[in-house]
Design a protein around this motif. Structure first.
Motif, PDB file in Angstrom:
ATOM      1  N   LYS A  48      30.165 -29.123  20.865  1.00  0.00           N
ATOM      2  CA  LYS A  48      28.999 -29.096  19.695  1.00  0.00           C
ATOM      3  C   LYS A  48      27.519 -29.063  20.401  1.00  0.00           C
ATOM      4  CE  LYS A  48      28.455 -33.981  17.827  1.00  0.00           C
ATOM      5  NZ  LYS A  48      28.961 -35.414  17.214  1.00  0.00           N
ATOM      6  N   ALA A  89      23.070 -31.830  16.210  1.00  0.00           N
ATOM      7  CA  ALA A  89      24.337 -32.495  16.318  1.00  0.00           C
ATOM      8  C   ALA A  89      24.450 -33.849  17.010  1.00  0.00           C
ATOM      9  CB  ALA A  89      25.849 -31.691  15.876  1.00  0.00           C
ATOM     10  N   LEU A 135      23.365 -36.480  14.993  1.00  0.00           N
ATOM     11  CA  LEU A 135      24.273 -37.233  14.494  1.00  0.00           C
ATOM     12  C   LEU A 135      24.262 -37.901  15.604  1.00  0.00           C
ATOM     13  CD1 LEU A 135      25.479 -34.030  12.077  1.00  0.00           C
ATOM     14  CD2 LEU A 135      24.191 -36.172  11.716  1.00  0.00           C
ATOM     15  N   PHE A 177      29.188 -26.708   6.437  1.00  0.00           N
ATOM     16  CA  PHE A 177      28.082 -27.469   6.722  1.00  0.00           C
ATOM     17  C   PHE A 177      28.094 -27.316   8.325  1.00  0.00           C
ATOM     18  CE2 PHE A 177      28.177 -31.617   9.865  1.00  0.00           C
ATOM     19  CZ  PHE A 177      27.123 -32.183   9.324  1.00  0.00           C
ATOM     20  N   ARG A 178      28.901 -26.534   9.061  1.00  0.00           N
ATOM     21  CA  ARG A 178      28.947 -26.111  10.513  1.00  0.00           C
ATOM     22  C   ARG A 178      27.731 -24.869  10.543  1.00  0.00           C
ATOM     23  NH1 ARG A 178      35.373 -26.329  12.011  1.00  0.00           N
ATOM     24  NH2 ARG A 178      35.162 -28.808  12.365  1.00  0.00           N
ATOM     25  N   LYS A 231      25.278 -24.299   8.920  1.00  0.00           N
ATOM     26  CA  LYS A 231      23.848 -24.833   8.736  1.00  0.00           C
ATOM     27  C   LYS A 231      23.829 -25.685   9.643  1.00  0.00           C
ATOM     28  CE  LYS A 231      23.593 -24.528   3.205  1.00  0.00           C
ATOM     29  NZ  LYS A 231      22.704 -23.594   3.413  1.00  0.00           N
ATOM     30  N   ILE A 232      24.132 -26.345  10.010  1.00  0.00           N
ATOM     31  CA  ILE A 232      24.240 -27.042  11.672  1.00  0.00           C
ATOM     32  C   ILE A 232      23.661 -26.344  13.303  1.00  0.00           C
ATOM     33  CG2 ILE A 232      25.484 -28.853  12.814  1.00  0.00           C
ATOM     34  CD1 ILE A 232      24.108 -30.456  10.992  1.00  0.00           C
ATOM     35  N   ALA A 251      20.047 -24.673  11.918  1.00  0.00           N
ATOM     36  CA  ALA A 251      19.688 -26.196  12.089  1.00  0.00           C
ATOM     37  C   ALA A 251      19.147 -25.801  14.219  1.00  0.00           C
ATOM     38  CB  ALA A 251      19.656 -27.187  12.296  1.00  0.00           C
ATOM     39  N   ASN A 252      20.750 -25.924  14.720  1.00  0.00           N
ATOM     40  CA  ASN A 252      20.774 -25.828  16.116  1.00  0.00           C
ATOM     41  C   ASN A 252      19.594 -24.349  16.688  1.00  0.00           C
ATOM     42  OD1 ASN A 252      21.730 -27.335  18.435  1.00  0.00           O
ATOM     43  ND2 ASN A 252      22.480 -25.295  18.719  1.00  0.00           N
ATOM     44  N   VAL A 271      18.207 -31.252   8.338  1.00  0.00           N
ATOM     45  CA  VAL A 271      19.533 -32.330   8.115  1.00  0.00           C
ATOM     46  C   VAL A 271      19.913 -33.086   7.274  1.00  0.00           C
ATOM     47  CG1 VAL A 271      21.505 -33.051   9.845  1.00  0.00           C
ATOM     48  CG2 VAL A 271      19.920 -31.312  10.327  1.00  0.00           C
ATOM     49  N   ILE A 290      22.934 -32.861   4.619  1.00  0.00           N
ATOM     50  CA  ILE A 290      24.239 -33.811   3.907  1.00  0.00           C
ATOM     51  C   ILE A 290      23.917 -34.659   3.131  1.00  0.00           C
ATOM     52  CG2 ILE A 290      24.884 -35.926   4.797  1.00  0.00           C
ATOM     53  CD1 ILE A 290      23.195 -35.566   7.888  1.00  0.00           C
TER      54      ILE A 290
END
Length: 230
Positions: free
Chosen positions: A111, A115, A119, A142-143, A145-146, A149-150, A211, A215
């Motif tokens: 993960k 996140a 989150l 979503f994964r 884009k996250i 962001a990571n 983020v 969402i």
């Protein structure tokens, strides 16, 4: 009923981790007060003591706190053993670099760190997000884009590493174990807040906004609708 998780105390953290250590190093490390060694030990005891207090209060040690604790010990070791000031600059850069590498690692395996940070089930109804993503067929989007962001989060730590190294090289030039070294170390600690900490916080705020937009676009939920009632 689950007990409410203790909240962070930003103002108290600034006092114990920045203000008090800097003040002691710059004003009370001279021979007529505590002296070089005692002044350094007393100054470093504040962030170390607060880290222990915070752990006992929250019953958990997060990654950032652990690195901060380790960083403080290294600073004390460099000064007390009178190592070259070059090691201080390397140490200042190494901590955020390790966090950046850890961030990248979590994005590749498991993960993503962002996140886990943003989150958080203590703060948001994460289950609703994933249910709506599955319903809309947007889980993979979503994964991705996250994951992006990571990578941006890792860049904020790389920024911190570069600026920490530059600040240490610029401000700390006197040999370790001297009054001047303690004063410069205190000045560096004080200056790191406006030059490094505040910009990093603004970057994290921008990531939080990104983020939240992701969402909303993929699920229709606003973050305010997903917040857990305290």
């Amino acid at each position: 009923m689950t007990a409410e998780k203790p909240k962070n105390k930003p103002f108290v953290e600034i006092i114990f981790n920045v203000a008090l250590p800097s003040w002691i190093l710059m004003k009370f490390s001279t021979p007529e007060y505590f002296g070089v060694v005692a002044g350094l030990i007393i100054a470093l005891s504040f962030p170390l003591g607060y880290a222990i207090y915070d752990y006992l209060r929250t019953k958990e040690m997060n990654l950032i706190s652990a690195f901060g604790f380790f960083s403080t010990l290294l600073t004390g070791g460099i000064a007390l053993f009178e190592l070259s000031v070059q090691w201080l600059a390397i140490k200042e850069a190494s901590i955020p670099t390790l966090i950046a590498l850890f961030t990248i690692f979590t994005g590749m395996y498991g993960k993503p760190l962002i996140a886990k940070l943003l989150l958080n089930e203590y703060m948001f109804k994460v289950g609703l997000v994933y249910e709506k993503l599955t319903e809309n067929g947007k889980t993979d989007v979503f994964r991705n884009k996250i994951g992006f962001a990571n990578k941006l989060l890792a860049l904020t730590f790389i920024f911190s590493a570069v600026m920490n190294y530059a600040l240490a090289k610029w401000l700390v030039t006197s040999p370790a174990g001297t009054v001047e070294f303690n004063e410069e170390l205190g000045h560096m600690t004080l200056m790191s807040y406006p030059i490094i900490v505040i910009p990093s916080m603004l970057m994290l705020a921008a990531l939080m906004y990104y983020v939240s937009r992701v969402i909303k676009d993929l699920t229709g939920y606003k973050l305010t609708e997903l917040m857990v009632e305290q």
